[in-house]
Design a protein around this motif. Structure first.
Motif, PDB file in Angstrom:
ATOM      1  N   UNK A  69       0.796  -1.223   0.000  1.00 27.04           N
ATOM      2  CA  UNK A  69       0.000   0.000   0.000  1.00 27.04           C
ATOM      3  C   UNK A  69       0.828   1.272   0.000  1.00 27.04           C
ATOM      4  N   UNK A  70       2.098   1.172   0.378  1.00 28.75           N
ATOM      5  CA  UNK A  70       2.968   2.346   0.335  1.00 28.75           C
ATOM      6  C   UNK A  70       4.408   1.909   0.147  1.00 28.75           C
ATOM      7  N   UNK A  71       5.234   2.833  -0.316  1.00 21.33           N
ATOM      8  CA  UNK A  71       6.639   2.549  -0.556  1.00 21.33           C
ATOM      9  C   UNK A  71       7.493   3.210   0.520  1.00 21.33           C
ATOM     10  N   UNK A  72       8.474   2.472   0.992  1.00 20.52           N
ATOM     11  CA  UNK A  72       9.515   3.033   1.845  1.00 20.52           C
ATOM     12  C   UNK A  72      10.840   2.573   1.261  1.00 20.52           C
ATOM     13  N   UNK A  73      11.931   3.081   1.785  1.00 20.11           N
ATOM     14  CA  UNK A  73      13.252   2.694   1.277  1.00 20.11           C
ATOM     15  C   UNK A  73      13.464   1.187   1.344  1.00 20.11           C
ATOM     16  N   UNK A 131      12.733   8.566  -7.989  1.00 21.06           N
ATOM     17  CA  UNK A 131      11.637   9.530  -7.910  1.00 21.06           C
ATOM     18  C   UNK A 131      10.309   8.822  -8.199  1.00 21.06           C
ATOM     19  N   UNK A 132       9.494   8.668  -7.150  1.00 22.51           N
ATOM     20  CA  UNK A 132       8.211   7.976  -7.258  1.00 22.51           C
ATOM     21  C   UNK A 132       7.084   8.985  -7.116  1.00 22.51           C
ATOM     22  N   UNK A 133       6.203   9.020  -8.104  1.00 23.00           N
ATOM     23  CA  UNK A 133       5.051   9.919  -8.074  1.00 23.00           C
ATOM     24  C   UNK A 133       3.966   9.377  -7.145  1.00 23.00           C
ATOM     25  N   UNK A 134       3.692   8.059  -7.249  1.00 27.09           N
ATOM     26  CA  UNK A 134       2.682   7.437  -6.388  1.00 27.09           C
ATOM     27  C   UNK A 134       2.941   5.940  -6.317  1.00 27.09           C
ATOM     28  N   UNK A 135       2.416   5.326  -5.251  1.00 30.27           N
ATOM     29  CA  UNK A 135       2.605   3.887  -5.020  1.00 30.27           C
ATOM     30  C   UNK A 135       1.355   3.359  -4.324  1.00 30.27           C
ATOM     31  N   UNK A 136       0.701   2.378  -4.935  1.00 29.98           N
ATOM     32  CA  UNK A 136      -0.420   1.699  -4.294  1.00 29.98           C
ATOM     33  C   UNK A 136      -0.270   0.205  -4.546  1.00 29.98           C
TER      34      UNK A 136
END
Length: 177
Positions: free
Chosen positions: A63-67, A81-86
């Protein structure tokens, strides 16, 4: 009475060992139950310049991106560079040094790779300006590399805007397509 007690104790021990063995089972050695393997169903566009946004669709992205959780690579070069992550869609910018190749997605310890390659198009680059130096109103020739991609896409001289900017007494051309 002692036989009944012993029978109950044996049943309790068997039940306990079965429960403990099941609870501590290492059936999921690669983390696929806790962290399912991501699946890429499609990506678009199939080619792009550095910094252009690519949309990756599929499942099990989280549901979300982290390092630590999610990373995308273009031809082996990591995007930053990530615009969005689902969980089913990622919008990511092509890295500056991205190269043509498969898109690889890592989620936790699991990864997947596209079957089709993403074509990283190098941006146009000015290599020389003639004459140099020049003066306002002069006609100049701009030489460079990686222009053919734009010509093949139908870009003409009328589509190109050349602007000059002065920085610390030095005039630099900016080429915009």
């Amino acid at each position: 009475m002692k036989k009944l007690f012993n029978s109950i104790m044996i049943c309790v021990l068997l039940f306990s060992s079965t429960f403990i063995g099941t609870a501590c089972s290492d059936d999921d050695k690669n983390g696929t139950n806790k962290y399912p393997v991501p699946v890429i169903s499609e990506f678009s566009p199939s080619e792009g310049l550095p910094t252009s946004v690519v949309t990756i669709k599929g499942a099990n992205f989280g549901t979300e991106r982290t390092e630590r959780v999610g990373r995308v690579y273009f031809g082996g070069v990591e995007a930053t560079d990530y615009e969005s992550w689902s969980d089913n869609e990622i919008k990511v910018r092509v890295p500056q040094k991205g190269i043509t190749g498969n898109i690889t997605l890592w989620v936790w310890k699991n990864h997947t790779e596209t079957t089709d390659e993403f074509i990283c198009v190098p941006g146009a680059e000015i290599t020389s300006i003639n004459p140099s130096p020049t003066f306002p109103g002069s006609q100049i020739t701009i030489n460079g590399k990686n222009f053919q991609y734009f010509i093949d896409k139908g870009v003409t001289a009328q589509d190109v805007i050349v602007e000059f900017c002065a920085e610390e007494g030095i005039t630099k051309p900016l080429l915009m397509l």
